[in-house]
Design a protein around this motif. Structure first.
Motif: not given
Length: 533
Positions: A390-415
């Motif tokens: 539950i925890w990693f799916s919720s947080f991880g899916y949200t973060a990866i969705d931002q990566v795939k959508s090119g949203v915010g700082s995560l659009s370029g991957g993990v710094s």
């Protein structure tokens, strides 16, 4: 009143123990300045810790290189041993839980649980993995998906396969296999303490193998390793955690994240831990653990509702299934093409969990009296998998969705791994409020870990007493903070990294301890009278 009568409840008195032993808890102890010291273990562990800190500060570069090389050698040469040993430990726990031994109650047939189920489960997670799940909830799946440090099984980054394996590998690292490490240590300690009348200290788990020798130098050395590993691990987490929390405060509010801020954070966390440890287990750790769970649930609910809700909910079943189907491939060490990722993540995690097993295992044992072995293993093995999914799916899916959508700082991957959580929250509604809750949650988890770690060290250095004097609790809680501050001020990240590498390296000898615990526990369980339905 004798020392052992002060320490153990009447039903746990050694004269009622199955084992014939003349050992008395506290027989080697000396008392002064309000302390109750188990002479060899206390002074040797304190001396080793201070010596290590001085050497690391004086020769920070050389010691760092040496310990890092030792860590890398351990991870590279013994990857197979870590994998085989952790699987053996898991299968052993599974067998014990499903066997007739599962009916045995820790503390005897009439023992009652000391804590309610919710408080008990809260303490298990707060001491065991709470802080790690907050840090890596969004960061770990995102790092795997974007190839921050390689991808699991060397799949194509940012592909559908990479996304699937990002979650199955993350849950694999936080699921049933690593928790079996804590379970076998915790169950061994709880059984030999509450059912056999032996003191709550690591040496007690070896009584069936070593006999009376556990009360001599072999036992002293076992407890010494446990104390040093626990304090080093906690001091490292305090130091690294302060650096990460300071980075979060700087990222969100522009607060300077330099050395002064980090020292203030460590001092504040230590002060809160001292206050909590003075209040004791029931009034300190239990209360903090309940606060942790409430804050964690609020943050989790917020991410689910504010993030891509439908996708998150659908991912639970998918990721749970992937975890089950991918576990064998992720466990295999032969002919892997993702060697760097395998050593840098999986084997690193196994060694890290093992090096922490004396601390978390002893704490789990301390709060589990009155539970049946089957209930204990179900809670320690099954519940973490559910929570991890539950925890990693919720947080991880949200973060990866931002990566795939090119949203915010995560659009370029993990710094930077420590910032992924805050970078993810930044793109959700009420970002400042949720980020502040996350920082508070991190700090409270740190306080809980420091508090529970101090209680564990107190017990070991007092010869296994369940209730060490308050000045002694304060001493060890203070030592954790001081070691972290001294290393941070004197050696910076290099010293802390060296300390972390040292803690990982201790995972190798403790792997042998784990396997020995299985054999010893089996012998102890075999001496019990069968429990009828």
């Amino acid at each position: 009143m004798t020392a052992e009568e002060e320490t153990l409840p009447e039903e746990l008195a050694p004269e009622e123990s199955v084992y014939e032993t003349d050992y008395q808890t506290g027989q080697d102890n000396i008392k002064f300045l309000g302390l109750d010291i188990h002479n060899p273990v206390f002074f040797m562990s304190a001396g080793l810790i201070l010596s290590f800190a001085i050497i690391t500060l004086t020769f920070s570069s050389t010691s760092g290189e040496f310990l890092t090389a030792a860590r890398d050698w351990t991870l590279k040469r013994f990857d197979w041993f870590f994998v085989v040993a952790t699987n053996i430990v898991f299968l052993f726990c599974l067998f014990v839980g499903l066997s007739s031994f599962g009916k045995i109650r820790l503390g005897g047939p009439d023992a009652k649980p000391e804590f309610g189920t919710l408080s008990w489960l809260s303490m298990l997670f707060s001491a065991g993995v709470g802080i790690g799940m907050v840090f890596y909830g969004a960061a770990e799946p995102t790092a795997y998906y974007t190839d921050w440090f390689g991808t699991p099984l060397d799949v194509e980054p940012r592909s559908a396969e990479a996304e699937r394996l990002a979650f199955s590998a993350t849950i694999f690292h936080w699921g049933v296999t690593p928790w079996a490490i804590y379970a076998v240590v915790g169950l061994s300690l709880a059984f030999f303490t509450f059912n056999k009348g032996l003191p709550l200290t690591i040496r007690s788990t070896f009584y069936p193998l070593l006999g009376e020798r556990v009360w001599g130098w072999p036992g002293h050395l076992i407890d010494l390793l446990a104390v040093v590993a626990t304090l080093f691990g906690l001091a490292t987490s305090l130091g690294l955690g302060a650096k990460q929390a300071a980075s979060g405060l700087h990222f969100l509010f522009g607060i300077d994240n330099g050395l002064a801020t980090q020292v203030i954070l460590i001092a504040s966390i230590t002060a809160m831990a001292i206050f909590s440890v003075v209040r004791g287990l029931d009034g300190g750790v239990r209360v903090l653990s309940n606060v942790n769970i409430v804050l964690a649930l609020l943050l989790l609910a917020y991410v689910i509702l504010a993030g891509p809700t439908l996708g998150i909910l659908q991912s639970y079943g998918v990721n749970a299934f992937s975890y089950v189907t991918d576990s064998l491939r992720l466990s295999n060490w032969i002919g892997r093409e993702d060697t760097e990722w395998f050593h840098g993540w999986t084997i690193f995690y196994w060694a890290w969990w093992i090096s922490w097993s004396p601390f978390v295992g002893m704490f789990i044992a301390r709060v589990s009296r009155g539970r049946t072995i089957r209930e204990f293993l179900a809670a320690v093995l099954v519940m973490p998998v559910i929570v991890a999914v539950i925890w990693f799916s919720s947080f991880g899916y949200t973060a990866i969705d931002q990566v795939k959508s090119g949203v915010g700082s995560l659009s370029g991957g993990v710094s930077e791994v420590s910032l992924v959580l805050f970078q993810m929250l930044e793109n959700l509604p009420f970002a400042e409020i949720s980020s502040l809750v996350a920082i508070i949650l991190l700090i409270v988890f740190f306080v809980t870990s420091s508090d529970s770690g101090s209680l564990v060290i107190d017990s070991i250095t007092a010869g296994g007493k369940l209730h060490a004097p308050i000045p002694q609790r304060v001493f060890w809680a203070t030592m954790e903070g001081l070691v972290a501050i001294v290393l941070l001020v004197g050696g910076g990240s290099a010293a802390l990294t060296a300390l972390q590498a040292g803690a990982i390296t201790t995972g190798l000898p403790f792997t042998l301890v784990l396997l020995a615990c299985c054999v010893s526990l089996w012998r102890g369980l075999a001496s019990e009278t069968p429990v009828s339905d």
